[in-house]
Scaffold this active site. Sequence first.
Site, short mmCIF file in Angstrom:
data_model
loop_
_atom_site.label_atom_id
_atom_site.label_comp_id
_atom_site.label_asym_id
_atom_site.label_seq_id
_atom_site.Cartn_x
_atom_site.Cartn_y
_atom_site.Cartn_z
N GLU A 1 -21.38 1.53 12.34
CA GLU A 1 -21.88 1.46 10.97
C GLU A 1 -20.74 1.27 9.98
O GLU A 1 -19.72 1.94 10.05
CB GLU A 1 -22.66 2.73 10.64
CG GLU A 1 -23.25 2.73 9.23
CD GLU A 1 -24.09 3.98 8.94
OE1 GLU A 1 -24.65 4.05 7.84
OE2 GLU A 1 -24.16 4.87 9.81
N LYS B 1 -29.98 -1.56 5.66
CA LYS B 1 -30.53 -0.23 5.89
C LYS B 1 -31.65 0.07 4.90
O LYS B 1 -31.46 -0.05 3.68
CB LYS B 1 -29.42 0.82 5.77
CG LYS B 1 -29.79 2.20 6.28
CD LYS B 1 -28.56 3.10 6.28
CE LYS B 1 -28.85 4.44 6.93
NZ LYS B 1 -27.63 5.30 6.96
N CYS C 1 -28.19 4.10 11.98
CA CYS C 1 -28.13 5.55 11.82
C CYS C 1 -29.53 6.18 11.79
O CYS C 1 -30.31 6.01 12.72
CB CYS C 1 -27.31 5.87 10.57
SG CYS C 1 -26.62 7.53 10.50
#
Length: 317
Positions: free
Chosen positions: A44, A131, A165
Amino acid sequence: MTQINAAIVQAAPVPLAISHGITRMAGQLRAALDTGAQLVAFGETFLGGYPLWLDEAPGAALWNQPGTQALHAILLDQALRGDDPRLEVLQALVDASGACVSFGGYERVRATLKNTQYLLRPHQPPMKHRKLVPTHGERLIWGRGDGATLTVHDAGWGSIGQAICWEHWMPLLRATLHHAGESVHVAAWPTVRDIHLLASRHYAFEGRCFVVAAGTIQDRAEVLEGLALAGGNAEAEALIMGMPEGQLQTGGSAIIAPDASILALADAEETILTASLDLTAIGRALAAFDGDGHYSRPDIFELRVDRRVQDGVIDAA
């Protein structure tokens, strides 16, 4: 092709100074491609580094915190934009090798930063996933993504998808990507902690796909070095100095099979983690469980996905 090689580059990025980070990443990518990998993953926000000060620096979330403001301004200036020409050196490596490469980075969309996972593909533009929900303190720095980037890439030997994540605890996002038929899923994390490894193994078992769970390593000294490369700032340096010394991201990367077994597991050191993926294992696993097929109930459950770009302003003629 029924077998491919996957690699995770578990390494320290160059924080903040993204152009310098691309230069370092090019060397790391060459080393990973030398293993014969057809898919290479970085963790990430590998380009720019994870914003550790949000978790580790006392007072980072206070209103008008000057160090936080300075770091945000630096990242806006450094961030990737559109078809950023700085990525051409990485794209050239992808084109020459025929491999696909997934990495996270800071993307600037107008005046907003997005946490974006890029997939570089041979002779094609990058596939981006932004995201959907920044986690907890991350909302101080990143805007939300939208359904337009919930996509997968057909690599010829199978499909590649990406999520970032805590998106791995969003059931409907998982259902959307499972429906797309991923063969290999890149799970991008800052560190693959025990609970993150559990989520990655669950994703593999539920989705009947391979999961490449990529983490990074990072310490405070490297954040300070990156700040200096990005031009430096006394207020930002003071905030970073409030973080604990030593290693703050500890890797833990893993490559996981469709039955949730771990094919390769890293510790907290810099490494290139590799595994051979037998794609026929997907069909064998689907015999017992197919969450998008014989184990679904479309007569009871229905999922609608809005894939429109959500710009917020629509100009009417």
